[in-house]
Design an enzyme around this catalytic site. Structure first.
Site, short mmCIF file in Angstrom:
data_model
loop_
_atom_site.label_atom_id
_atom_site.label_comp_id
_atom_site.label_asym_id
_atom_site.label_seq_id
_atom_site.Cartn_x
_atom_site.Cartn_y
_atom_site.Cartn_z
N GLU A 158 -2.33 0.04 -7.20
CA GLU A 158 -0.89 0.18 -6.93
C GLU A 158 -0.31 -1.22 -6.97
O GLU A 158 -0.60 -2.04 -6.09
CB GLU A 158 -0.65 0.81 -5.54
CG GLU A 158 -1.24 2.20 -5.35
CD GLU A 158 -0.55 3.28 -6.17
OE1 GLU A 158 0.48 3.00 -6.83
OE2 GLU A 158 -1.06 4.41 -6.18
N LYS B 26 -10.57 -5.10 3.31
CA LYS B 26 -10.17 -6.51 3.26
C LYS B 26 -8.65 -6.52 3.41
O LYS B 26 -7.91 -6.35 2.44
CB LYS B 26 -10.58 -7.11 1.92
CG LYS B 26 -10.94 -8.58 1.97
CD LYS B 26 -9.81 -9.49 2.41
CE LYS B 26 -8.87 -9.84 1.31
NZ LYS B 26 -7.64 -10.51 1.80
N GLU C 257 9.44 -9.68 -10.92
CA GLU C 257 9.48 -9.19 -9.54
C GLU C 257 9.65 -10.38 -8.59
O GLU C 257 8.88 -11.33 -8.63
CB GLU C 257 8.18 -8.46 -9.19
CG GLU C 257 8.22 -7.86 -7.79
CD GLU C 257 6.86 -7.29 -7.34
OE1 GLU C 257 5.85 -7.99 -7.47
OE2 GLU C 257 6.84 -6.15 -6.83
N CYS D 106 7.32 -2.41 -2.43
CA CYS D 106 7.12 -2.33 -3.88
C CYS D 106 8.17 -1.44 -4.53
O CYS D 106 8.44 -1.54 -5.71
CB CYS D 106 5.73 -1.82 -4.17
SG CYS D 106 5.38 -0.27 -3.32
P1 NAD Z 1 -1.57 -10.02 -3.53
O1 NAD Z 1 -1.99 -9.43 -4.82
O2 NAD Z 1 -1.31 -11.49 -3.47
O3 NAD Z 1 -2.66 -9.75 -2.40
C1 NAD Z 1 -3.06 -8.44 -2.08
C2 NAD Z 1 -4.47 -8.47 -1.53
O4 NAD Z 1 -5.36 -8.86 -2.56
C3 NAD Z 1 -4.68 -9.46 -0.38
O5 NAD Z 1 -5.55 -8.87 0.56
C4 NAD Z 1 -5.34 -10.63 -1.07
O6 NAD Z 1 -6.14 -11.42 -0.22
C5 NAD Z 1 -6.20 -9.91 -2.10
N1 NAD Z 1 -6.58 -10.72 -3.26
C6 NAD Z 1 -5.86 -11.70 -3.85
N2 NAD Z 1 -6.55 -12.18 -4.92
C7 NAD Z 1 -7.71 -11.47 -5.00
C8 NAD Z 1 -8.83 -11.51 -5.86
N3 NAD Z 1 -8.90 -12.35 -6.90
N4 NAD Z 1 -9.84 -10.66 -5.64
C9 NAD Z 1 -9.79 -9.77 -4.61
N5 NAD Z 1 -8.77 -9.70 -3.75
C10 NAD Z 1 -7.73 -10.54 -3.94
O7 NAD Z 1 -0.31 -9.19 -3.08
P2 NAD Z 1 0.61 -9.41 -1.80
O8 NAD Z 1 1.39 -10.68 -2.02
O9 NAD Z 1 -0.20 -9.25 -0.58
O10 NAD Z 1 1.59 -8.13 -1.88
C11 NAD Z 1 2.75 -8.12 -2.64
C12 NAD Z 1 2.56 -7.42 -3.95
O11 NAD Z 1 2.04 -6.11 -3.71
C13 NAD Z 1 3.85 -7.19 -4.70
O12 NAD Z 1 3.64 -7.45 -6.06
C14 NAD Z 1 4.14 -5.71 -4.49
O13 NAD Z 1 4.94 -5.11 -5.47
C15 NAD Z 1 2.77 -5.15 -4.46
N6 NAD Z 1 2.76 -3.86 -3.76
C16 NAD Z 1 2.60 -2.72 -4.49
C17 NAD Z 1 2.63 -1.47 -3.86
C18 NAD Z 1 2.48 -0.19 -4.64
O14 NAD Z 1 2.25 0.84 -4.01
N7 NAD Z 1 2.59 -0.19 -5.95
C19 NAD Z 1 2.80 -1.41 -2.49
C20 NAD Z 1 2.95 -2.59 -1.78
C21 NAD Z 1 2.92 -3.81 -2.42
#
Ligand code: NAD
Length: 486
Positions: free
Chosen positions: A254, A178, A390, A288
């Protein structure tokens, strides 16, 4: 106009409900094309296809053949490098100088790594004494988990997806991916590659859509999904954990970060400035691992802030495909609103805006994009929301410090624990601070250098578990011990 379909059981298809949504280019605000939105019924079809492949062609295929296909998928990304690059740039607006060196090569390297590494994983075995004076042989067998749900963010779409798909397939699982709703394209291109190389139907499936009440949630809640691997925001991780609990599945998380960079007066000044410009502003601050809190030893504080300002202001806005472009847009207007609201909050909290703090005017088509100024803040207390939360944009707060124990305490004073960057020429001190940092990764005199075999992940609100090399394989496989009385 692109048309990003679902990929289920080896076929590109529309959603069963006919729902679609727009894919927007964040550099221009223009519509790239449409994306088909999977609903629960489509997710179920994908999961059933993945299950059938597991019990069929993929499950019975010799491991060497599976790894050959994985390596062929890596080759496929390399062969279609320009297509992947164009798609990633269109979805994210990131500069070609970054995407061509990081996103796409790492996409291929991630698959290649696990195709190579899993050829040579040793098995554990013990011969033990038994109560009757005999012996027993114990050996551990690695088994796939089953159908793995792969949920990805938008900041490094191909890179972070292949980082999960590679080890999941190498360990013998099948996947339902997804991708983020913001960045559907490279997951779809990888489906084309899978088709081209003859990957059996159902091994790699793509369900586009959103999180809550859409494809993401349906995947998490599906009883036949054996595990969820997720990269994204910490709040989303909480929701996923709650939604996954009725079906008790392993979760790899992550999550977010509020990472410190610590600069000592004895550091190589130019290297520390250049490194911090990269760690604060790369990918428009949407990594991140970016440093949003910078602590600088007081004797060099003013000089460091001035040099960092110069570095931030030298980053050139421009068309993403222009090699000299140093900073791209944020992912969306919605995300820009969030980042700009933090710029306003910083002012309200009493920050000094050293540079940036607003939205640039770039003229012509670019003003409809999601551009924002790289921003440096000073003068906030450690409890300010801009220092604790963040922001995930091109912004850092720089604060002076006087003592080593003080800066360790302040750097660790966060709910997050992803990474830290430490700049010093005193190696003993560097190691001492690395040991004291409460986080998953520490860089000494560097940032973002990655050996893909090393453990990657965070503590606290930054995640659960480790990815990378054998650590990924450990998540994506179950160990079964067999005990044989000899
Ligand atoms: P997000 O959590 O909004 O979305 C990530 C994914 O989760 C998307 O595909 C989204 O559609 C899905 N999603 C959202 N709600 C969901 C639910 N209830 N059930 C299942 N899936 C769901 O994150 P984002 O805005 O896409 O990315 C930014 C965030 O990701 C930042 O907080 C960043 O720090 C983090 N990040 C962490 C790492 C790491 O390795 N630790 C790497 C990259 C990004």
């Amino acid at each position: 106009m692109s048309d990003r379909k679902l990929y289920i059981n080896g076929e590109f298809c529309s959603s069963s409900t006919g729902d679609t949504f727009a894919n927007i280019n964040p550099a221009t605000g223009a519509t790239n094309g449409i994306v088909h939105e999977a609903k629960a019924g489509d997710v179920d079809r994908a999961v059933q296809a993945a299950k059938a492949a597991l019990n069929g062609p993929w499950g019975t295929m010799p491991q060497a053949e599976r790894l050959k296909l994985l390596a062929a998928a890596a080759d496929g990304i390399r062969r279609r490098f320009d297509d992947f690059l164009a798609a990633e740039i269109q979805d994210t607006g990131k500069p070609v100088s970054w995407a061509s060196k990081i996103d796409i090569p790492r996409g291929a390297a991630n698959l290649q790594l696990f195709a190579d590494l899993t050829r040579n994983i040793p098995n554990e075995s013990y011969v033990s004494d038994t109560p009757d004076g005999g012996k027993a042989l114990n050996y551990a067998v690695r088994q796939p988990l089953g159908v793995v749900g792969v949920i990805c963010p938008w900041n490094l779409p191909l890179l972070l997806m292949t980082w999960k798909v590679g080890p999941a397939l190498a360990a013998g699982n099948t996947v339902v991916v997804k991708p983020s709703e913001e960045t559907p394209s490279t997951a779809t291109l990888l489906a084309e590659v899978m088709d081209e190389i003859g990957m059996p139907a159902g091994v790699y499936n793509v369900v586009h859509g959103f999180g809550p009440n859409s494809a993401g949630q349906a995947l998490v809640q599906h009883p036949d999904v054996a595990a969820i691997t997720f990269t994204g925001a910490s709040a989303t991780g909480q929701r996923i954990m709650a939604d996954a609990s009725p079906t008790l599945k392993p979760l790899s998380f992550e999550l977010g970060g509020k990472n410190p960079a610590i600069v000592f007066a004895d550091a190589d000044f130019d290297a520390a400035v250049a490194g911090t410009v990269r760690s604060a502003f790369s990918n428009c601050g949407q990594v991140c691992l970016c440093s949003e809190r910078v602590y600088v030893e007081r004797p060099i504080f003013d000089r460091f802030v001035a040099a960092l300002k110069q570095g931030a202001e030298a980053l050139k806005y421009g068309p993403p495909i222009d090699e000299s472009t140093g900073i791209g847009p944020l992912i969306s207007k919605q995300h820009r609103d969030k980042v700009v609201s933090y710029y306003e909050l910083a002012r309200a909290e009493g920050a000094t805006i050293v540079t940036g703090g607003g939205v640039p005017s770039l003229g012509e088509e670019w003003d409809a994009g999601s551009w924002v100024e790289p921003t440096i803040l000073t003068g906030l207390g450690d409890d300010a929301r801009c220092v604790r939360e963040e922001i995930f944009g091109p912004v850092c707060h720089v604060a002076p410090f006087d003592r080593e124990d003080e800066v360790i305490r302040r750097a660790n004073d966060t709910e997050y624990g992803l990474c830290a960057a430490v700049w010093t020429s005193d190696l003993q001190r560097g190691h001492r601070i690395a040991a004291a940092m409460d986080c998953g990764l520490v860089w000494l005199n560097s940032w973002f250098l990655r050996d893909l075999r090393t453990p990657f992940g965070g503590t606290g609100a930054s995640g659960i578990g480790r990815e990378g090399g054998i650590h990924s394989v450990n998540f994506y496989s179950e160990l079964k011990n067999v005990c044989v009385k000899l």
